[in-house]
Each structure stands twice: as structure tokens, then as C-alpha cells.
Design a protein around this motif. Sequence first.
Motif, PDB file in Angstrom:
ATOM      1  N   ASN A  84       0.944  -1.224  -0.020  1.00 13.71           N
ATOM      2  CA  ASN A  84       0.017  -0.154  -0.018  1.00 13.71           C
ATOM      3  C   ASN A  84       0.893   1.244  -0.063  1.00 13.71           C
ATOM      4  OD1 ASN A  84       0.918   0.148   2.836  1.00 13.71           O
ATOM      5  ND2 ASN A  84      -0.942  -0.531   3.352  1.00 13.71           N
ATOM      6  N   TRP A  85       0.219   2.715  -0.270  1.00 10.69           N
ATOM      7  CA  TRP A  85       0.883   3.679  -0.033  1.00 10.69           C
ATOM      8  C   TRP A  85       1.793   3.907   1.152  1.00 10.69           C
ATOM      9  CZ3 TRP A  85       1.243   6.967  -4.045  1.00 10.69           C
ATOM     10  CH2 TRP A  85       0.149   6.690  -4.953  1.00 10.69           C
ATOM     11  N   LEU A  86       1.520   3.324   2.337  1.00 12.64           N
ATOM     12  CA  LEU A  86       2.445   3.553   3.486  1.00 12.64           C
ATOM     13  C   LEU A  86       3.562   2.882   3.253  1.00 12.64           C
ATOM     14  CD1 LEU A  86       2.604   4.963   6.282  1.00 12.64           C
ATOM     15  CD2 LEU A  86       1.518   2.943   7.182  1.00 12.64           C
ATOM     16  N   ILE A  87       3.562   1.780   3.012  1.00  9.30           N
ATOM     17  CA  ILE A  87       5.024   0.779   2.821  1.00  9.30           C
ATOM     18  C   ILE A  87       5.732   1.596   1.649  1.00  9.30           C
ATOM     19  CG2 ILE A  87       5.751  -1.314   2.103  1.00  9.30           C
ATOM     20  CD1 ILE A  87       3.352  -2.578   3.563  1.00  9.30           C
ATOM     21  N   ALA A  88       5.103   1.923   0.646  1.00 14.04           N
ATOM     22  CA  ALA A  88       5.713   2.745  -0.514  1.00 14.04           C
ATOM     23  C   ALA A  88       6.379   4.053   0.037  1.00 14.04           C
ATOM     24  CB  ALA A  88       4.778   2.964  -1.750  1.00 14.04           C
ATOM     25  N   ALA A 135      10.328   4.821  -0.286  1.00 13.69           N
ATOM     26  CA  ALA A 135      10.920   6.036  -0.736  1.00 13.69           C
ATOM     27  C   ALA A 135      11.718   6.586   0.146  1.00 13.69           C
ATOM     28  CB  ALA A 135       9.748   6.850  -1.465  1.00 13.69           C
ATOM     29  N   LEU A 136      11.397   6.957   1.320  1.00 13.04           N
ATOM     30  CA  LEU A 136      11.801   7.893   2.416  1.00 13.04           C
ATOM     31  C   LEU A 136      13.286   7.091   2.898  1.00 13.04           C
ATOM     32  CD1 LEU A 136       9.129   9.213   4.785  1.00 13.04           C
ATOM     33  CD2 LEU A 136      10.284  10.288   3.300  1.00 13.04           C
ATOM     34  N   SER A 137      13.184   5.576   3.128  1.00 16.59           N
ATOM     35  CA  SER A 137      14.673   5.330   3.293  1.00 16.59           C
ATOM     36  C   SER A 137      15.544   5.282   2.298  1.00 16.59           C
ATOM     37  CB  SER A 137      14.433   3.690   3.926  1.00 16.59           C
ATOM     38  OG  SER A 137      13.469   3.108   3.164  1.00 16.59           O
ATOM     39  N   PHE A 138      15.082   4.938   0.983  1.00 15.99           N
ATOM     40  CA  PHE A 138      15.919   5.064  -0.206  1.00 15.99           C
ATOM     41  C   PHE A 138      16.498   6.591  -0.373  1.00 15.99           C
ATOM     42  CE2 PHE A 138      14.382   1.493  -2.528  1.00 15.99           C
ATOM     43  CZ  PHE A 138      15.058   0.481  -1.979  1.00 15.99           C
ATOM     44  N   SER A 139      15.450   7.574   0.003  1.00 12.16           N
ATOM     45  CA  SER A 139      16.047   8.872  -0.065  1.00 12.16           C
ATOM     46  C   SER A 139      17.133   9.342   0.884  1.00 12.16           C
ATOM     47  CB  SER A 139      14.845   9.983   0.121  1.00 12.16           C
ATOM     48  OG  SER A 139      13.694   9.570  -0.708  1.00 12.16           O
ATOM     49  N   ILE A 164      22.947  10.496   2.021  1.00 12.51           N
ATOM     50  CA  ILE A 164      24.132   9.836   2.449  1.00 12.51           C
ATOM     51  C   ILE A 164      25.222   9.633   1.509  1.00 12.51           C
ATOM     52  CG2 ILE A 164      25.234   8.119   3.967  1.00 12.51           C
ATOM     53  CD1 ILE A 164      22.651   8.356   5.728  1.00 12.51           C
ATOM     54  N   VAL A 165      24.870   8.739   0.575  1.00 10.66           N
ATOM     55  CA  VAL A 165      25.935   8.333  -0.510  1.00 10.66           C
ATOM     56  C   VAL A 165      26.396   9.349  -1.420  1.00 10.66           C
ATOM     57  CG1 VAL A 165      26.019   6.984  -2.694  1.00 10.66           C
ATOM     58  CG2 VAL A 165      24.974   5.919  -0.701  1.00 10.66           C
ATOM     59  N   VAL A 166      25.418  10.501  -1.732  1.00 18.11           N
ATOM     60  CA  VAL A 166      26.032  11.522  -2.595  1.00 18.11           C
ATOM     61  C   VAL A 166      26.831  12.384  -1.566  1.00 18.11           C
ATOM     62  CG1 VAL A 166      25.012  13.725  -3.500  1.00 18.11           C
ATOM     63  CG2 VAL A 166      24.056  11.535  -4.183  1.00 18.11           C
ATOM     64  N   ARG A 167      26.522  12.823  -0.366  1.00 18.75           N
ATOM     65  CA  ARG A 167      27.245  13.560   0.442  1.00 18.75           C
ATOM     66  C   ARG A 167      28.662  13.040   0.746  1.00 18.75           C
ATOM     67  NH1 ARG A 167      26.349  17.542  -1.553  1.00 18.75           N
ATOM     68  NH2 ARG A 167      24.180  17.908  -1.671  1.00 18.75           N
ATOM     69  N   LEU A 168      28.733  11.721   0.858  1.00 25.07           N
ATOM     70  CA  LEU A 168      30.008  11.107   1.153  1.00 25.07           C
ATOM     71  C   LEU A 168      30.802  10.900  -0.162  1.00 25.07           C
ATOM     72  CD1 LEU A 168      29.018   8.010   3.351  1.00 25.07           C
ATOM     73  CD2 LEU A 168      30.277   9.915   4.046  1.00 25.07           C
ATOM     74  N   ALA A 208      15.778  10.020  -9.663  1.00 24.02           N
ATOM     75  CA  ALA A 208      14.915   9.232 -10.493  1.00 24.02           C
ATOM     76  C   ALA A 208      14.387   7.823 -10.090  1.00 24.02           C
ATOM     77  CB  ALA A 208      15.624   9.378 -11.554  1.00 24.02           C
ATOM     78  N   TRP A 209      15.608   7.149  -9.589  1.00 23.10           N
ATOM     79  CA  TRP A 209      15.198   5.994  -9.110  1.00 23.10           C
ATOM     80  C   TRP A 209      14.393   5.415  -7.901  1.00 23.10           C
ATOM     81  CZ3 TRP A 209      14.806   1.588 -11.746  1.00 23.10           C
ATOM     82  CH2 TRP A 209      15.457   1.427 -13.031  1.00 23.10           C
ATOM     83  N   ILE A 210      14.498   6.617  -7.088  1.00 23.55           N
ATOM     84  CA  ILE A 210      13.552   6.558  -5.887  1.00 23.55           C
ATOM     85  C   ILE A 210      12.062   6.788  -6.146  1.00 23.55           C
ATOM     86  CG2 ILE A 210      13.018   8.000  -3.813  1.00 23.55           C
ATOM     87  CD1 ILE A 210      16.081   8.076  -3.380  1.00 23.55           C
ATOM     88  N   LEU A 211      12.112   7.881  -7.304  1.00 27.73           N
ATOM     89  CA  LEU A 211      10.759   7.926  -7.605  1.00 27.73           C
ATOM     90  C   LEU A 211      10.015   6.935  -8.564  1.00 27.73           C
ATOM     91  CD1 LEU A 211       8.312   9.886  -7.923  1.00 27.73           C
ATOM     92  CD2 LEU A 211       9.465  10.804 -10.112  1.00 27.73           C
ATOM     93  N   ALA A 212      11.007   6.070  -9.240  1.00 20.86           N
ATOM     94  CA  ALA A 212      10.361   5.133  -9.901  1.00 20.86           C
ATOM     95  C   ALA A 212       9.921   3.956  -9.070  1.00 20.86           C
ATOM     96  CB  ALA A 212      11.578   4.609 -11.094  1.00 20.86           C
ATOM     97  N   VAL A 213      10.855   3.745  -7.970  1.00 25.00           N
ATOM     98  CA  VAL A 213      10.707   2.564  -7.203  1.00 25.00           C
ATOM     99  C   VAL A 213       9.485   3.036  -6.262  1.00 25.00           C
ATOM    100  CG1 VAL A 213      11.403   1.497  -4.965  1.00 25.00           C
ATOM    101  CG2 VAL A 213      12.976   1.870  -6.952  1.00 25.00           C
ATOM    102  N   PHE A 214       9.137   4.055  -5.675  1.00 29.26           N
ATOM    103  CA  PHE A 214       8.093   4.692  -5.123  1.00 29.26           C
ATOM    104  C   PHE A 214       6.615   4.531  -6.090  1.00 29.26           C
ATOM    105  CE2 PHE A 214       4.717   7.899  -4.215  1.00 29.26           C
ATOM    106  CZ  PHE A 214       4.351   7.361  -2.872  1.00 29.26           C
ATOM    107  N   LEU A 215       6.848   4.696  -7.190  1.00 30.83           N
ATOM    108  CA  LEU A 215       5.626   4.427  -8.202  1.00 30.83           C
ATOM    109  C   LEU A 215       5.135   3.201  -8.407  1.00 30.83           C
ATOM    110  CD1 LEU A 215       6.069   7.380 -10.587  1.00 30.83           C
ATOM    111  CD2 LEU A 215       4.345   7.180  -8.978  1.00 30.83           C
TER     112      LEU A 215
END
Length: 76
Positions: A2-6, A10-14, A19-23, A40-47
Motif C-alpha cells: 500500500n501507499w504507506l509501505i511505498a 521511498a523515504l529510506s531510499f532517499s 548519505i551516498v551523495v554527500r559522502l 529518479a530511481w527513488i521516484l520510480a521505485v515509489f511509483l
Amino acid sequence: MNWLIAAVVALSFSGLGYIVVRLTHGRSAGITPLGAFLTAWILAVFLYVANPFGLYRLGALGTLVVALGIGSFVAA
């Protein structure tokens, strides 16, 4: 799923992407190609997980191919 799990996925991937980009690039860099790619991939996974449009889902083999493609890009 459902939307809550999605939203949780998405928040955990964000957070992980941030963290990866800043490191990788430090605090002085703005949006980087890696950051744009991860966004883009976070949005794609969320959708895909939320499936608001009711689209046909990939089977196990299709999901594996997409995961291998993402892994190859990150490893390269």
C-alpha cells in the motif's frame, strides 16, 4: 503493497541516497549526476511499489534484470 509501505521505502531510499551523495561529493556540491540518478530511481521505485496507475507488474525475472542493471550502474 500500500501507499504507506511505498512511502517508507521511498523515504529510506532517499536517506540512503543523500548519505551516498554527500559522502561521495562533500557538502559543497549541489545536485550531482549521481544524486539526480538516485532521485529518479527513488521516484520510480515509489511509483512501482505504490502502483497508483494499476499497471502490470514485472515478474520475478524482470525484477531481477532491473535490479542487475541498477547494480551494474552503481558498481561501474
